[in-house]
Design a protein around this motif. Structure first.
Motif, PDB file in Angstrom:
ATOM      1  N   ASP A 220      12.524   4.643 -40.853  1.00  0.00           N
ATOM      2  CA  ASP A 220      12.721   4.687 -39.678  1.00  0.00           C
ATOM      3  C   ASP A 220      13.684   5.846 -39.158  1.00  0.00           C
ATOM      4  O   ASP A 220      14.847   5.575 -39.447  1.00  0.00           O
ATOM      5  N   PRO A 221      13.469   6.415 -38.346  1.00  0.00           N
ATOM      6  CA  PRO A 221      14.316   7.543 -37.781  1.00  0.00           C
ATOM      7  C   PRO A 221      15.457   7.222 -37.128  1.00  0.00           C
ATOM      8  O   PRO A 221      16.587   7.498 -37.291  1.00  0.00           O
ATOM      9  N   GLU A 222      15.420   5.817 -36.609  1.00  0.00           N
ATOM     10  CA  GLU A 222      16.612   5.308 -35.836  1.00  0.00           C
ATOM     11  C   GLU A 222      18.033   4.881 -37.013  1.00  0.00           C
ATOM     12  O   GLU A 222      18.907   4.566 -36.589  1.00  0.00           O
ATOM     13  N   GLU A 223      17.488   4.915 -38.249  1.00  0.00           N
ATOM     14  CA  GLU A 223      18.258   4.518 -39.356  1.00  0.00           C
ATOM     15  C   GLU A 223      19.340   5.840 -39.412  1.00  0.00           C
ATOM     16  O   GLU A 223      20.516   5.613 -40.076  1.00  0.00           O
ATOM     17  N   PHE A 224      19.110   7.006 -39.029  1.00  0.00           N
ATOM     18  CA  PHE A 224      19.852   8.219 -39.072  1.00  0.00           C
ATOM     19  C   PHE A 224      20.405   8.571 -37.708  1.00  0.00           C
ATOM     20  O   PHE A 224      20.741   9.557 -37.551  1.00  0.00           O
ATOM     21  N   LYS A 225      20.557   7.662 -36.742  1.00  0.00           N
ATOM     22  CA  LYS A 225      20.971   8.043 -35.424  1.00  0.00           C
ATOM     23  C   LYS A 225      22.183   8.834 -35.286  1.00  0.00           C
ATOM     24  O   LYS A 225      23.091   7.948 -35.940  1.00  0.00           O
ATOM     25  N   GLY A 226      22.359   9.816 -35.079  1.00  0.00           N
ATOM     26  CA  GLY A 226      23.968  10.364 -34.950  1.00  0.00           C
ATOM     27  C   GLY A 226      24.624  10.714 -36.324  1.00  0.00           C
ATOM     28  O   GLY A 226      25.563  10.924 -36.197  1.00  0.00           O
ATOM     29  N   GLN A 227      23.819  10.935 -37.351  1.00  0.00           N
ATOM     30  CA  GLN A 227      24.182  10.869 -38.729  1.00  0.00           C
ATOM     31  C   GLN A 227      24.157  12.329 -39.170  1.00  0.00           C
ATOM     32  O   GLN A 227      23.377  13.080 -38.779  1.00  0.00           O
ATOM     33  N   ALA A 228      25.171  12.672 -39.820  1.00  0.00           N
ATOM     34  CA  ALA A 228      25.093  14.077 -40.359  1.00  0.00           C
ATOM     35  C   ALA A 228      24.461  14.210 -41.773  1.00  0.00           C
ATOM     36  O   ALA A 228      25.108  13.161 -42.382  1.00  0.00           O
ATOM     37  N   VAL A 229      23.355  14.841 -42.138  1.00  0.00           N
ATOM     38  CA  VAL A 229      22.610  14.467 -43.264  1.00  0.00           C
ATOM     39  C   VAL A 229      22.365  15.590 -44.117  1.00  0.00           C
ATOM     40  O   VAL A 229      22.221  16.912 -43.518  1.00  0.00           O
ATOM     41  N   LEU A 230      22.713  15.495 -45.604  1.00  0.00           N
ATOM     42  CA  LEU A 230      22.613  16.875 -46.414  1.00  0.00           C
ATOM     43  C   LEU A 230      21.388  16.565 -47.272  1.00  0.00           C
ATOM     44  O   LEU A 230      21.348  15.577 -47.921  1.00  0.00           O
ATOM     45  N   ILE A 231      20.325  17.361 -47.582  1.00  0.00           N
ATOM     46  CA  ILE A 231      19.364  17.062 -48.106  1.00  0.00           C
ATOM     47  C   ILE A 231      19.506  18.044 -49.210  1.00  0.00           C
ATOM     48  O   ILE A 231      19.381  19.337 -49.104  1.00  0.00           O
ATOM     49  N   LEU A 232      19.057  17.650 -50.660  1.00  0.00           N
ATOM     50  CA  LEU A 232      19.010  18.515 -51.650  1.00  0.00           C
ATOM     51  C   LEU A 232      17.450  18.789 -52.049  1.00  0.00           C
ATOM     52  O   LEU A 232      16.557  18.031 -52.409  1.00  0.00           O
ATOM     53  N   GLY A 233      17.253  20.352 -51.811  1.00  0.00           N
ATOM     54  CA  GLY A 233      15.843  20.430 -52.108  1.00  0.00           C
ATOM     55  C   GLY A 233      15.289  21.119 -50.819  1.00  0.00           C
ATOM     56  O   GLY A 233      15.814  21.036 -49.723  1.00  0.00           O
ATOM     57  N   LYS A 234      14.287  22.208 -51.054  1.00  0.00           N
ATOM     58  CA  LYS A 234      13.651  22.786 -49.920  1.00  0.00           C
ATOM     59  C   LYS A 234      12.092  22.973 -50.349  1.00  0.00           C
ATOM     60  O   LYS A 234      11.514  23.781 -49.464  1.00  0.00           O
ATOM     61  N   GLY A 235      11.765  21.944 -50.597  1.00  0.00           N
ATOM     62  CA  GLY A 235      10.128  21.936 -50.746  1.00  0.00           C
ATOM     63  C   GLY A 235       9.604  21.114 -49.422  1.00  0.00           C
ATOM     64  O   GLY A 235      10.343  20.712 -48.733  1.00  0.00           O
ATOM     65  N   ASN A 236       8.516  20.704 -49.871  1.00  0.00           N
ATOM     66  CA  ASN A 236       7.700  19.974 -48.604  1.00  0.00           C
ATOM     67  C   ASN A 236       8.438  18.575 -48.399  1.00  0.00           C
ATOM     68  O   ASN A 236       8.275  18.086 -47.314  1.00  0.00           O
ATOM     69  N   SER A 237       8.729  17.849 -49.539  1.00  0.00           N
ATOM     70  CA  SER A 237       9.112  16.510 -49.301  1.00  0.00           C
ATOM     71  C   SER A 237      10.499  16.615 -48.477  1.00  0.00           C
ATOM     72  O   SER A 237      10.888  15.644 -47.741  1.00  0.00           O
ATOM     73  N   TYR A 255      20.047  22.080 -49.182  1.00  0.00           N
ATOM     74  CA  TYR A 255      20.671  22.972 -50.123  1.00  0.00           C
ATOM     75  C   TYR A 255      19.726  22.800 -51.411  1.00  0.00           C
ATOM     76  O   TYR A 255      19.426  21.745 -51.829  1.00  0.00           O
ATOM     77  N   SER A 256      19.580  23.938 -51.920  1.00  0.00           N
ATOM     78  CA  SER A 256      19.057  24.033 -53.240  1.00  0.00           C
ATOM     79  C   SER A 256      19.067  25.367 -53.826  1.00  0.00           C
ATOM     80  O   SER A 256      19.698  26.472 -53.136  1.00  0.00           O
ATOM     81  N   PRO A 257      18.869  25.787 -54.807  1.00  0.00           N
ATOM     82  CA  PRO A 257      19.178  27.296 -55.698  1.00  0.00           C
ATOM     83  C   PRO A 257      18.253  28.251 -54.838  1.00  0.00           C
ATOM     84  O   PRO A 257      18.732  29.258 -54.781  1.00  0.00           O
ATOM     85  N   SER A 258      16.935  27.943 -54.565  1.00  0.00           N
ATOM     86  CA  SER A 258      16.231  29.081 -54.031  1.00  0.00           C
ATOM     87  C   SER A 258      16.031  28.955 -52.733  1.00  0.00           C
ATOM     88  O   SER A 258      16.191  27.986 -51.846  1.00  0.00           O
ATOM     89  N   PRO A 259      15.869  30.048 -52.139  1.00  0.00           N
ATOM     90  CA  PRO A 259      15.510  30.160 -50.537  1.00  0.00           C
ATOM     91  C   PRO A 259      14.096  29.502 -50.285  1.00  0.00           C
ATOM     92  O   PRO A 259      13.400  29.308 -51.281  1.00  0.00           O
ATOM     93  N   VAL A 260      13.700  29.330 -49.022  1.00  0.00           N
ATOM     94  CA  VAL A 260      12.734  28.593 -48.638  1.00  0.00           C
ATOM     95  C   VAL A 260      11.280  29.758 -49.072  1.00  0.00           C
ATOM     96  O   VAL A 260      11.533  30.776 -48.737  1.00  0.00           O
ATOM     97  N   CYS A 368      15.448  15.345 -52.660  1.00  0.00           N
ATOM     98  CA  CYS A 368      14.256  15.561 -52.336  1.00  0.00           C
ATOM     99  C   CYS A 368      13.667  16.492 -53.399  1.00  0.00           C
ATOM    100  O   CYS A 368      13.571  17.705 -52.965  1.00  0.00           O
ATOM    101  N   LEU A 369      13.630  16.361 -54.586  1.00  0.00           N
ATOM    102  CA  LEU A 369      13.323  17.475 -55.842  1.00  0.00           C
ATOM    103  C   LEU A 369      12.171  17.348 -56.383  1.00  0.00           C
ATOM    104  O   LEU A 369      11.832  18.149 -57.159  1.00  0.00           O
ATOM    105  N   GLY A 370      11.299  16.630 -55.850  1.00  0.00           N
ATOM    106  CA  GLY A 370       9.843  16.440 -56.477  1.00  0.00           C
ATOM    107  C   GLY A 370       9.958  15.433 -57.704  1.00  0.00           C
ATOM    108  O   GLY A 370      10.784  14.376 -57.772  1.00  0.00           O
ATOM    109  N   PHE A 371       8.839  15.558 -58.233  1.00  0.00           N
ATOM    110  CA  PHE A 371       8.474  14.626 -59.416  1.00  0.00           C
ATOM    111  C   PHE A 371       8.189  15.510 -60.500  1.00  0.00           C
ATOM    112  O   PHE A 371       7.966  16.597 -60.709  1.00  0.00           O
ATOM    113  N   LYS A 372       8.122  14.652 -61.828  1.00  0.00           N
ATOM    114  CA  LYS A 372       7.905  15.179 -63.065  1.00  0.00           C
ATOM    115  C   LYS A 372       6.972  14.236 -63.916  1.00  0.00           C
ATOM    116  O   LYS A 372       6.842  12.946 -63.702  1.00  0.00           O
TER     117      LYS A 372
END
Length: 700
Positions: A220-237, A255-260, A368-372
């Protein structure tokens, strides 16, 4: 009681009553379990093939096994097929294209733009029966898989959670034993693993316990209202998550080691798709969002001061949650804690570099680093090794998708993506539906001595068949540079094998049951160019057929070999090439419409290349020209020998017949027509300088 009284009161009636009670007791005990299968550690069920997982790859293999009437069972731990899609993607929008309106009625061509349907002999068993959206809802895919299973009558057993897989020797061959949660063992000659990737990929760093996972975040996007969020990963997820909260979060950093890597630049469907990349706009247009590169192993997430107290809509005050800081683990004085007392100005990067990009605190950090692949269910005797690529997330496989060191264990679907990781579409439905079909052909040859299917073609029809494949075939089009057509040259005819795994070319004879003759063979591949150009800039495409080798977009390439490459040749092939250097090479120039059907740019250069490899004139002729050349040449063109002379005969007056007999071109008997059963035909063709051709009457 009335039942017993009807039996009688003697000693025999007491025995009968006892037997009846035992039967009732047995039925009660048998029906006390769930389902009709027996339970208990001593129960063993045997099958020739065990397919582990009822996702799209498992059901696709089930279709091929069912069509051949093989002894198989599909085992699924959940209550329905495709259970992964019941949860993922979390925001419920698929990025697999469902393009229905192509303007074409050719079913094979349309599969090029249908990324969700599985292969079958049912023309209407397509995903478009469930959804007509270009990017469908994720709930639609399990519904389609249920429809696929039901209409084809596939043998699937649900609620079977395999916890241990062991290998054992059976008559000198490695077989496999699978044990489920009830202690029931399934033994199989061949194990086909299609469990997909569902174990979340994690990186262990200081403070990783403070990070939320993609698999558990609120949607639910409302759960993130007004929040600063850091996402680890740059893939589709990661971008899917960012896009869902883009209008609610105060700022989003990825944030991740590789560029998009953008899919429209790399041509790899696993890279960032345009449907998820709106954050690139807000980043480049400086609207508080952004992308940062850095090693995940070097960071630390620590608790800092609490966020300012806010107010709800009803006016009541709300205490802010403790905020999180990203820092470098080497800057922390004490690595054993994450309490706010351990965080000082001196151990935050901003103290040492006051322009540090991520110096502001975050309200939440999301992984958000994918699956194995799940290796844990295999014991040492049955566990395939980890692949060298994809950070070891996938099993290591041979070029024909058999586990390295685990004979008779094959991996299908997304988990088999190690063979073409970041190269082709083997990790996705529209790609692995074809690799599953290729694996099934390997199984048929190895275990049932049924050779790879081949179409026998007269050489005169080879060019037409190649043009048909490059304009319609969906397998090589989707699995470019991985699956290709093999054309075994046999003199006056050829054997055409479709969609062979190119990286297994050195093992062609063993895997297909087909052999290379002294005439050599051709390989038809679809591939992108190796020239790195501005994907959207000028000069990005080549239109001149004389410079076809400079093509950048997907286009057909023909390789000609006189002999089969060795395993060493395959390993030492040039970087970026799907095959070793051939004896002759031909690029068909890229086409904006992906229609390779123009006479000057496509057909004529292809014919000249084939003539060079075959040392044969492949031009088509009118009947009159064939007749004239038959009268004046002992070796008329192959088109005339295999078309006009063989199928139509020579029609004319008595003078022309006599002329043909005296030239040795016609048998010395009367008659107007040469019939197919005329025994003089082979002798006649030989005397005319032509080799005897296959009697297959192939109709285009």
């Amino acid at each position: 009681m009335s039942h017993f009284s009807a039996v009688g009161d003697g000693p025999m009636s007491q025995v009968q009553a006892l037997l009846w009670l035992l039967c009732v007791l047995y039925l009660v005990l048998a029906s006390s379990g769930s389902g009709s299968e027996p339970h208990g550690s001593n129960v063993t069920l045997s099958h020739e093939y065990c397919v582990l997982g009822a996702g799209p790859a498992g059901l696709q293999m089930g279709y091929f096994l069912s069509r051949r009437q093989r002894d198989y069972i599909i085992l699924e731990r959940n209550s329905g097929p495709g259970s992964f899609f019941n949860k993922y993607p979390r925001h419920r929008k698929l990025i697999s294209i469902n393009k229905i309106y192509t303007g074409r009625r050719n079913r094979e061509f349309n599969l090029r733009h249908d990324w969700n349907s599985l292969l079958s002999d049912r023309p209407n068993l397509l995903f478009q029966r469930i959804s007509r959206e270009l990017y469908p809802h994720a709930d639609d895919f399990p519904r389609y898989l249920s429809l696929f299973e039901e209409e084809l009558g596939l043998k699937v057993k649900y609620g079977v959670d395999i916890g241990r897989i062991k290998a054992f020797d059976f008559k000198g061959h490695q077989s496999y034993s699978l044990t489920d949660q009830n202690g029931i063992r399934y033994q199989c000659r061949v194990l086909l693993v299609s469990t997909g990737l569902w174990v979340p990929q994690q990186v262990d760093f200081l403070g990783s316990d403070l990070v939320e996972g993609y698999e558990s975040i609120p949607t639910d996007p409302e759960e993130f209202k007004g929040q600063a969020v850091l996402i680890l990963g740059k893939g589709n997820s990661a971008f899917e998550t960012a896009q869902s909260i883009l209008g609610r979060a105060s700022r989003i950093h990825l944030y991740s080691p590789s560029p998009v890597r953008l899919a429209w630049q790399t041509h790899y469907v696993g890279d960032l798709r345009a449907v998820n990349n709106e954050l690139l706009d807000t980043y480049q247009l400086k609207s508080l969002d952004g992308l940062v590169e850095g090693r995940l192993d070097d960071i630390a997430i620590v608790r800092g001061g609490k966020r300012r107290t806010g107010k709800k809509a009803n006016g009541k005050s709300v205490k802010g949650k403790e905020q999180l800081y990203l820092t470098l683990s080497q800057l922390l004085d004490n690595h054993n804690g994450n309490t706010s007392s351990k965080v000082t100005a001196q151990n935050l990067p901003g103290y040492h570099t006051d322009n540090f990009s991520l110096r502001q605190p975050y309200d939440r950090v999301i992984r958000c680093l994918g699956f194995k692949f799940n290796f844990s269910i295999f014991d040492g005797s049955a566990r395939p090794p980890q692949s060298s690529g994809a950070r070891g997330r996938l099993p290591g496989l041979t070029a024909w998708y058999e586990g390295r060191g685990t004979p008779n264990l094959f991996v299908l679907g997304t988990a088999a993506h190690s063979r073409d990781y970041r190269l082709s579409a083997g990790g996705f439905i529209h790609g692995f539906r074809y690799t599953v079909r290729a694996v099934h052909k390997v199984l048929e040859q190895r275990y049932h001595n049924i050779a790879w299917p081949a179409t026998n073609l007269p050489i005169s029809q080879l060019q037409t068949w190649i043009l048909r494949r490059v304009n319609e075939a969906s397998g090589p089009y989707q699995m470019f540079q991985v699956l290709g057509d093999i054309i075994l040259l046999q003199g006056s005819h050829c054997e055409y094998l479709e969609e062979f795994p190119l990286q297994a070319l050195s093992q062609l004879s063993a895997l297909s049951g087909r052999h290379v003759s002294g005439h050599g063979f051709l390989v038809l591949v679809m591939q992108y160019g190796l020239n790195h150009t501005d994907t959207l800039g000028p000069g990005r495409a080549e239109s001149e057929w004389t410079k076809a080798w400079r093509s950048n977009f997907l286009h057909p390439v023909l390789y000609y070999y006189k002999t089969l490459p060795t395993e060493t040749d395959m390993r030492q092939r040039p970087v970026g090439w799907p095959l070793p250097r051939p004896d002759a090479l031909h690029h068909m120039v890229e086409d904006f419409l992906t229609e390779w059907d123009q006479p000057i740019s496509h057909s004529q250069p292809l014919r000249r290349f084939l003539e060079h490899c075959l040392q044969t004139d492949l031009r088509p002729f009118y009947a009159e020209s064939c007749f004239l050349m038959s009268l004046t040449s002992h070796n008329p063109p192959v088109f005339c020998r295999q078309g006009y002379l063989r199928k139509q005969g020579i029609i004319g007056n008595s003078h022309l017949w006599q002329h043909a007999r005296e030239a040795g071109l016609m048998p010395n008997h009367r008659g107007d027509v040469l019939h197919d059963d005329d025994t003089s035909v082979p002798e006649y063709i030989t005397r005319a300088g032509a080799a005897v051709i296959s009697r297959v009457n192939f109709d285009l």
